[in-house]
Design a protein around this motif. Sequence first.
Motif, PDB file in Angstrom:
ATOM      1  N   SER A  13     -51.718  42.763  60.194  1.00  0.00           N
ATOM      2  CA  SER A  13     -52.133  42.020  61.375  1.00  0.00           C
ATOM      3  C   SER A  13     -53.427  42.646  61.847  1.00  0.00           C
ATOM      4  O   SER A  13     -53.818  43.738  61.393  1.00  0.00           O
ATOM      5  CB  SER A  13     -51.067  42.111  62.477  1.00  0.00           C
ATOM      6  OG  SER A  13     -50.964  43.453  62.935  1.00  0.00           O
ATOM      7  N   LEU A  37     -53.876  44.012  64.600  1.00  0.00           N
ATOM      8  CA  LEU A  37     -53.531  45.272  65.265  1.00  0.00           C
ATOM      9  C   LEU A  37     -53.298  46.388  64.252  1.00  0.00           C
ATOM     10  O   LEU A  37     -53.791  47.510  64.405  1.00  0.00           O
ATOM     11  CB  LEU A  37     -52.277  45.066  66.134  1.00  0.00           C
ATOM     12  CG  LEU A  37     -51.858  46.270  66.971  1.00  0.00           C
ATOM     13  CD1 LEU A  37     -52.924  46.612  68.009  1.00  0.00           C
ATOM     14  CD2 LEU A  37     -50.505  46.017  67.652  1.00  0.00           C
ATOM     15  N   SER A  38     -52.535  46.065  63.163  1.00  0.00           N
ATOM     16  CA  SER A  38     -52.243  47.114  62.180  1.00  0.00           C
ATOM     17  C   SER A  38     -53.527  47.582  61.497  1.00  0.00           C
ATOM     18  O   SER A  38     -53.702  48.768  61.223  1.00  0.00           O
ATOM     19  CB  SER A  38     -51.222  46.633  61.145  1.00  0.00           C
ATOM     20  OG  SER A  38     -51.794  45.720  60.238  1.00  0.00           O
ATOM     21  N   LEU A  73     -56.496  47.576  62.843  1.00  0.00           N
ATOM     22  CA  LEU A  73     -57.248  48.354  63.833  1.00  0.00           C
ATOM     23  C   LEU A  73     -56.707  49.780  63.939  1.00  0.00           C
ATOM     24  O   LEU A  73     -57.451  50.763  63.903  1.00  0.00           O
ATOM     25  CB  LEU A  73     -57.187  47.653  65.193  1.00  0.00           C
ATOM     26  CG  LEU A  73     -57.978  48.309  66.322  1.00  0.00           C
ATOM     27  CD1 LEU A  73     -59.480  48.211  66.048  1.00  0.00           C
ATOM     28  CD2 LEU A  73     -57.644  47.675  67.672  1.00  0.00           C
ATOM     29  N   ILE A  74     -55.371  49.869  64.008  1.00  0.00           N
ATOM     30  CA  ILE A  74     -54.756  51.192  64.164  1.00  0.00           C
ATOM     31  C   ILE A  74     -55.047  52.067  62.948  1.00  0.00           C
ATOM     32  O   ILE A  74     -55.454  53.221  63.064  1.00  0.00           O
ATOM     33  CB  ILE A  74     -53.227  51.043  64.386  1.00  0.00           C
ATOM     34  CG1 ILE A  74     -52.965  50.402  65.754  1.00  0.00           C
ATOM     35  CG2 ILE A  74     -52.522  52.385  64.262  1.00  0.00           C
ATOM     36  CD1 ILE A  74     -51.525  49.990  65.988  1.00  0.00           C
TER      37      ILE A  74
END
Lengths: 416, 89
Positions: free
Chosen positions: A5, A7-8, A10-11
């Motif tokens: 995703s 988010l994943s 980005l992290i």
Amino acid sequence: MQPFSGLSLLIRGLSGQRGWTAQWRSPEPKAAYDALIVGGGGHGLGAAYYLASEHRLTNIAVLEKGWIGGGNTGRNTTIIRSNYLFDESAALYDHAVQLWEGLSQVLNYNVMFSQRGVMMLAHTVHDVQVFKRHVHANRVNGVDNEWLTPAEARAFCPLLNIGDIRYPVLGAALQRRGGTARHDAVAWGYARAADALGVDIIENCEVTGILRNASGAVEGVETTRGMIRAPRVGVAAAGHTSVIMKMAGIELPLESYPLQALVSEPVKAVFPCVVMSNTIHAYISQSDKGELVIGAGTDAYTSYTQRGGLHITSHALEAICELFPMFRRLRMLRNWGGIVDVTPDRSPIIAKTPVPGLYVNCGWGTGGFKATPGSAHVFAWTIARDEPHPINAPFTLERFRDGYLIDEAAAAAVAH
Amino acid sequence: MLLIECPYCGERPEPEFVYGGQAHIARPQQPAEVSAQQWADYLYRRDNTRGVHAERWRHTHGCGRFFNALRDTTTDHFLATYKVGEVRG
């Protein structure tokens, strides 16, 4: 499977890309499965994925003699289009384009499908007549394809030399829904999604024999990693299909030829679309890395060497330099060959065989990548139901006996 | 590019030749009497050998004659060339 995703990404990006795990398992082969797919390219991995996701057949395995995506899936020029002449082909290839359009979302894997348009150049009166016929036939079949004047072709691809050339550009057929995708990502995306559904992907496992019972039906295969039993075996082995099918006593109307491609050194984004020329024989696009991806023709003779003659690639580069003079000083980085299985009518065979439980998906010749999702989808249907999907029903082995050829030599005359 | 030994002219580069497909395929003597499957096999079925392949070549830009060759399709190495009508070497 770790879902991807925004988010994943980005992290992981902020934490130095550490912590990613393997995207699929590397299991030992079991003694028996419900079905086997021979060939871990896009067509085979995709078929396994659709068998698991749409037909609830999850106790299955894909057997690959090398590494997945290491054959023609990793060797093609990634062009996707569906502007084929005949009804049967238009249905098959457009089925694939429709699946391409949602594939990244379905697989949760970015296959980088880019509908940048595929433009096919006409250089002779004959080309003009044939391409216009294609445009009209495609329109009747609901497949987008439009005729461009030379000036419109140049407007669509400003680098194109339409006049100062031995065979001037007299027009072009443009399919705007066509384009390219990242070929490795197609293999990896299907492998990852199939693995998550329980499919075993077994690499370095070459099939050396096909086992049959007393009634002649398939019982399994012999491999370099031992015997594996299964009542259904689907073969998607591209250039090596003849070799595999002979193990079951089936001789096919196939010939395997080397098809070459090459890439240039990477340059800034300069090339906005895909351009193909059947007549002077070259096709070109630019990858997202910046390399120009150039396709040459097949060599004259059958071979399994995965390399071809340099005069074949030189011929393609001469055409590229005429069409796009600004590339004349570009250096080529790599060239390679893939082994393509060609049928007499240049259309594939996706069908049951005379051996019960044995299915074959072959004969894609020089243009199989574009069809990967559609081919895999209908092949999975054929294996799961022991009958063809309506879309692949015409693509039988028997059509060569019965005279129902689907002669796409005109659409496929350029290796593509 | 292959170097090919024409049995009439000697060794010449590949662009002088045209490939003629699998050799030793005999056209049925009585086409009207063979089955559709036999006719399809004659027209379309090919060995597509991975290994030593008997094939036809024509020295188009030379003597213009057809001849046969044995070539290993895993290496593209020619093992022999021989004239039409001679037995496979």
